[in-house]
Design a protein around this motif. Structure first.
Motif, mmCIF file in Angstrom:
data_model
loop_
_atom_site.group_PDB
_atom_site.id
_atom_site.type_symbol
_atom_site.label_atom_id
_atom_site.label_comp_id
_atom_site.label_asym_id
_atom_site.label_seq_id
_atom_site.Cartn_x
_atom_site.Cartn_y
_atom_site.Cartn_z
ATOM 1 N N MET A 36 12.532 0.767 -9.215
ATOM 2 C CA MET A 36 11.855 0.490 -7.970
ATOM 3 C C MET A 36 11.541 -1.006 -7.936
ATOM 4 N N GLU A 37 11.953 -1.657 -6.898
ATOM 5 C CA GLU A 37 11.764 -3.096 -6.803
ATOM 6 C C GLU A 37 10.393 -3.422 -6.236
ATOM 7 N N PHE A 38 9.918 -4.630 -6.561
ATOM 8 C CA PHE A 38 8.563 -5.030 -6.183
ATOM 9 C C PHE A 38 8.367 -5.024 -4.676
ATOM 10 N N TYR A 39 9.354 -5.487 -3.916
ATOM 11 C CA TYR A 39 9.151 -5.545 -2.462
ATOM 12 C C TYR A 39 8.973 -4.153 -1.864
ATOM 13 N N ALA A 55 5.459 -2.938 0.020
ATOM 14 C CA ALA A 55 5.417 -2.337 1.344
ATOM 15 C C ALA A 55 4.538 -1.076 1.352
ATOM 16 N N ASN A 56 4.504 -0.367 0.244
ATOM 17 C CA ASN A 56 3.664 0.824 0.126
ATOM 18 C C ASN A 56 3.059 0.859 -1.280
ATOM 19 N N PRO A 57 2.006 0.066 -1.513
ATOM 20 C CA PRO A 57 1.434 -0.039 -2.856
ATOM 21 C C PRO A 57 0.845 1.266 -3.371
ATOM 22 N N LYS A 58 0.598 2.179 -2.467
ATOM 23 C CA LYS A 58 0.082 3.482 -2.864
ATOM 24 C C LYS A 58 1.046 4.172 -3.834
#
Length: 129
Positions: free
Chosen positions: A1-4, A8-11
């Motif tokens: 899973m990439e940081f961006y 976009a959905n830090p949850k």
């Protein structure tokens, strides 16, 4: 899973953290103790680490389901808890280094590596404005 994608959905970080903690708890509490000397870590230590992983999973899932905003301090909290878990694991690896097998070293090395990556993402998002 990439940081961006996480940004976009830090949850999702809480979901990822909780899921990973459950996987760790499963292996530490059920799989590794069943194979006894295969790993070389005493069962009581494996159970202790499993309980800690369960507590972290509960925290992360609670944050995922119940936090609506201001997630950054909670992400910082789980990142620091994960970092503490890594230090505890390293101390235990040193303490039981004579009895650990190559399988045990490999398992714990991979676990520390994966948790380290997760900590990096958690701290990175927690510091983004």
């Amino acid at each position: 899973m990439e940081f961006y994608k996480l940004k976009a959905n830090p949850k999702r970080l809480f979901l990822l953290d909780g899921s990973g903690a459950l996987v760790s708890a499963f292996f530490l509490g059920l799989v590794l103790p069943s194979f006894g000397p295969l790993c070389g870590m005493p069962k009581n230590v494996l159970y202790l680490l499993s309980v800690i992983a369960c507590i972290f999973a509960l925290y992360s899932f609670a944050c995922y389901f119940f936090l609506r905003r201001n997630r950054k301090p909670f992400l910082r909290g789980i990142a620091l808890a994960n970092l503490s878990y890594c230090f505890l694991t390293i101390a235990l690896l040193c303490r039981y280094s004579q009895s650990l097998t190559i399988f045990g070293w490999t398992y714990f090395g991979l676990e520390l590596f994966i948790i380290g990556i997760l900590i990096r993402f958690e701290l990175k998002y927690a510091s983004v404005r």
